[in-house]
Design a protein around this motif. Sequence first.
Motif, PDB file in Angstrom:
ATOM      1  N   PHE A   1       7.029  -6.585   6.275  1.00 35.84           N
ATOM      2  CA  PHE A   1       5.967  -6.712   5.273  1.00 35.84           C
ATOM      3  C   PHE A   1       6.543  -6.777   3.864  1.00 35.84           C
ATOM      4  CE2 PHE A   1       3.871  -5.222   8.999  1.00 35.84           C
ATOM      5  CZ  PHE A   1       2.592  -5.760   8.950  1.00 35.84           C
ATOM      6  N   LYS A   2       7.866  -6.886   3.766  1.00 39.70           N
ATOM      7  CA  LYS A   2       8.478  -7.025   2.441  1.00 39.70           C
ATOM      8  C   LYS A   2       8.530  -8.499   2.085  1.00 39.70           C
ATOM      9  CE  LYS A   2      12.517  -5.897  -0.307  1.00 39.70           C
ATOM     10  NZ  LYS A   2      13.855  -5.280  -0.326  1.00 39.70           N
ATOM     11  N   VAL A   3       7.725  -8.907   1.129  1.00 39.79           N
ATOM     12  CA  VAL A   3       7.680 -10.301   0.699  1.00 39.79           C
ATOM     13  C   VAL A   3       7.810 -10.340  -0.824  1.00 39.79           C
ATOM     14  CG1 VAL A   3       6.334 -11.160   2.653  1.00 39.79           C
ATOM     15  CG2 VAL A   3       5.145 -10.268   0.652  1.00 39.79           C
TER      16      VAL A   3
ATOM     17  N   ASN B   1      -2.433  -6.225   2.574  1.00 38.80           N
ATOM     18  CA  ASN B   1      -2.257  -5.544   1.289  1.00 38.80           C
ATOM     19  C   ASN B   1      -1.095  -4.565   1.361  1.00 38.80           C
ATOM     20  OD1 ASN B   1      -3.144  -2.983   2.194  1.00 38.80           O
ATOM     21  ND2 ASN B   1      -5.266  -3.419   1.676  1.00 38.80           N
ATOM     22  N   GLN B   2      -0.819  -3.931   0.226  1.00 40.99           N
ATOM     23  CA  GLN B   2       0.394  -3.111   0.106  1.00 40.99           C
ATOM     24  C   GLN B   2       0.455  -1.978   1.130  1.00 40.99           C
ATOM     25  OE1 GLN B   2       0.228  -1.559  -3.864  1.00 40.99           O
ATOM     26  NE2 GLN B   2      -1.764  -0.599  -3.618  1.00 40.99           N
ATOM     27  N   LEU B   3      -0.695  -1.495   1.567  1.00 40.75           N
ATOM     28  CA  LEU B   3      -0.682  -0.374   2.510  1.00 40.75           C
ATOM     29  C   LEU B   3      -0.122  -0.787   3.869  1.00 40.75           C
ATOM     30  CD1 LEU B   3      -4.120   1.323   1.756  1.00 40.75           C
ATOM     31  CD2 LEU B   3      -1.888   1.813   0.773  1.00 40.75           C
ATOM     32  N   ASP B   4      -0.130  -2.104   4.149  1.00 39.68           N
ATOM     33  CA  ASP B   4       0.406  -2.578   5.422  1.00 39.68           C
ATOM     34  C   ASP B   4       1.899  -2.291   5.577  1.00 39.68           C
ATOM     35  OD1 ASP B   4      -1.809  -3.814   6.894  1.00 39.68           O
ATOM     36  OD2 ASP B   4      -1.972  -5.095   5.153  1.00 39.68           O
ATOM     37  N   VAL B   5       2.564  -2.045   4.463  1.00 37.58           N
ATOM     38  CA  VAL B   5       3.991  -1.680   4.539  1.00 37.58           C
ATOM     39  C   VAL B   5       4.156  -0.397   5.366  1.00 37.58           C
ATOM     40  CG1 VAL B   5       5.955  -0.834   3.172  1.00 37.58           C
ATOM     41  CG2 VAL B   5       4.686  -2.848   2.419  1.00 37.58           C
ATOM     42  N   GLY B   6       3.151   0.468   5.287  1.00 38.11           N
ATOM     43  CA  GLY B   6       3.129   1.669   6.126  1.00 38.11           C
ATOM     44  C   GLY B   6       4.422   2.439   6.020  1.00 38.11           C
ATOM     45  N   ASN B   7       5.024   2.678   7.166  1.00 35.82           N
ATOM     46  CA  ASN B   7       6.232   3.481   7.192  1.00 35.82           C
ATOM     47  C   ASN B   7       7.481   2.604   7.029  1.00 35.82           C
ATOM     48  OD1 ASN B   7       6.882   6.096   7.105  1.00 35.82           O
ATOM     49  ND2 ASN B   7       6.707   6.503   9.288  1.00 35.82           N
TER      50      ASN B   7
ATOM     51  N   ARG C   1      -0.009  -6.770  -2.541  1.00 37.73           N
ATOM     52  CA  ARG C   1      -0.753  -6.166  -3.649  1.00 37.73           C
ATOM     53  C   ARG C   1      -1.823  -5.205  -3.153  1.00 37.73           C
ATOM     54  NH1 ARG C   1       2.852  -7.412  -7.507  1.00 37.73           N
ATOM     55  NH2 ARG C   1       3.012  -9.632  -7.931  1.00 37.73           N
ATOM     56  N   SER C   2      -2.592  -4.692  -4.111  1.00 37.05           N
ATOM     57  CA  SER C   2      -3.688  -3.785  -3.761  1.00 37.05           C
ATOM     58  C   SER C   2      -4.827  -4.585  -3.120  1.00 37.05           C
ATOM     59  CB  SER C   2      -4.209  -3.089  -5.011  1.00 37.05           C
ATOM     60  OG  SER C   2      -4.855  -4.045  -5.833  1.00 37.05           O
TER      61      SER C   2
END
Lengths: 425, 314
Positions: A275-277, A264-270, A282-283
């Motif tokens: 994780f950019k797809v 989910n979107q939080l995996d983008v983290g820092n 999404r949420s």
Amino acid sequence: MSVLTLTNARLIDPEAGTETLGTLTIRDGIIASVAAGIVAGEGVVDCRGRCLAPGIVDIGVKVGEPGERHKESFRSAGRAAAAGGVTTIVTRADTNPSIDTPEVLEFVTRRAQQDSPVRIAPMAALTKGRQGREMVEIGFLLDAGAVAFSDGDTVTTDTKVLSRAFTYARGLDALVMAHPQEPGLSAGAAVTSGMFASLRGLPAVSPMAERMGLDRDLALVEMTGVKYHADQITTRRALPALARAKESGFDVTAGTSIHHLTLNQLDVGNYRTFFKVKPPLRSETDRLAVVEAVASGLIDIICSMHTPQDEESKRLPFEEAASGAVGLETLLPAAMRLYHAELLSLPQLFRAMSRNPARRLGLPGGRLAAGAPADLVLFDPDAPFVLDRATLQSKSRNTPFDGARMEGKVLATWVGGRLVHGSVG
Amino acid sequence: MTFRAHHLLGIEPLHPLEIATLLDLADDYVGLNRQQEKHSDVLAGLTQINMFFENSTRTQASFELAGKRLGADVMNMSMQASSIKKGETLIDTALTLNAMHPDLLVVRHPHSGAVDLLSQKVNCAVLNAGDGRHEHPTQALLDALTIRRAKGRLHRLTIAICGDIAHSRVARSNILLLGKMESRIRLIGPPTLIPAGAADWGVEIYDDMKEGLRDCDVVMMLRLQKERMDGGFIPSEREYYHRFGLDAEKLGYAREDAIVMHPGPMNRGVEIDGTIADDINRSVIQEQVEMGVAVRMAAMDLLARNLAEARANV
């Protein structure tokens, strides 16, 4: 005449929705028989209770030929596919140049035959140069072997052009595949809007842009009667529109990517660019709704949306970094996350990864039945490992699962009865 | 010592005690800066490079002065003019600079997360002087110091942040900092300039200035960028001023002793009335500039100490 008998295998039959311990015999590249029960004898291979399923048919794989062979070639993509239990790659047309003429398509087909250990089914662009202005030669491209028509993640903004392309495709019974997204709203977006995106200060798109794009496309389907596949449905609010279209009897199917099912979107983290797809992750609410839609069959197909990107295009600030993740080799182990979380059964997963995509494209694979091609994957759904991206076969190693703990190893892959990866016994 | 960070990339990773430590030290530097002899040599022998990938006069000058007052060798690099035009990537630029052995790297970049990315590739202390719409930590710290000196505390205050929150890294850093210090935050602006999901940040959101300013202790105005005024986010400059510009009438709803802040540069007559900006009883805008130098001195001092410690332990 070559014969191979695999016994003591947990046979995953997506058609029947069953798992049975049994025996499968391959004769001359074709599945000769499938039966319950264990047999013994000379030349019989004991699978020791591991899972045997129809090989994965992955729709929407980007191979960098022509144009970006340094990112992925047919050889590297084919090896990656074999290592991931993918027996048919359905390639995208967003190459450079685009696959928009029979000549380019023939080049692709020839290169694939030379170098790839797995089957390749090419898609062609829907409009010339994927510019959204003029339709391609749909008839000639069908004759040359195009299995579907798609401009990839480029949305045709001119609805008149799209309606004509749909109408023309309808006349030839061609399948079109689109990326449902409202291009104005999603322009420049790197993540899904919401609290996280705002905190990170990244340009974001509302999840509603997907539904708007889908609504438009489905209206055109209703208008033209074309065979339509939405490449990735990733949001909860797009689902009712899809359900309505299916209930109304339109020839509509939808896919989703394994990344949207497991991250989910939080995996983008820092600002982790791997994780950019596209569309952005999404949420958690959306993720779970989409998983449920796969379970119910509303979403038909799971794909890897394999998009190789070199290191340089990812080692940039998040907004500037390229989108996409490789997925051929991680599709199956990532799918096992859904199995272990008891969200989807193995037959359900292989329905979405093998049977449905094969059927949608009119390919003979995706079945565990006598007469089907012996495109098979043998895997251990429980084998644990930590993914090291350096071990991937792909030329590009932009996987979001680097360092992730995973379960599910591919032990062997057969294409037309020929062992293309791993070993048995 | 309770300041453990090795970079100042944002307010988000800081602990409230680290913030308090930094502000205490900054307070001392305010004293130094007000003396005739303003020089210290705590950064003597160290090299500070200011890399600004985006235009800045005030912040860059403030960092430069802060470094010079502490005795560092300061170099300014205006990056928009140089290497990016030649196609060099951010990481290559960072590696090139790193080879010159800087100790403190002050970076401003138009993309969110870019300073964080750069900090992973260098072995010196990195200070974020603003990255995209993400964070601008020294601005939030100087705002906090200004508030603390005016109000005597940072907790249990009601603070209104008004204007273009959506595009503001200043607002994000301030929301994080003041939240950590347990103040109550209100965001006031037209819905087009309030970021999506802001309601989940634990702030109150208003689209009416009078309601939002009621009983506030601090009124923080934000700059409205010219390029946002042309009908894209707000219909016009004059309608914006009418509804969200800070004038005497609207300020009348805040507490009598409420202070007015602005990170500058101001658009007089767009987001703030000139007479309020100049009112020495209400406006602390000039003091903010003064605190900026002190806070940056404190930040570089603390980071240099941690850097020395880290290098000694290698």
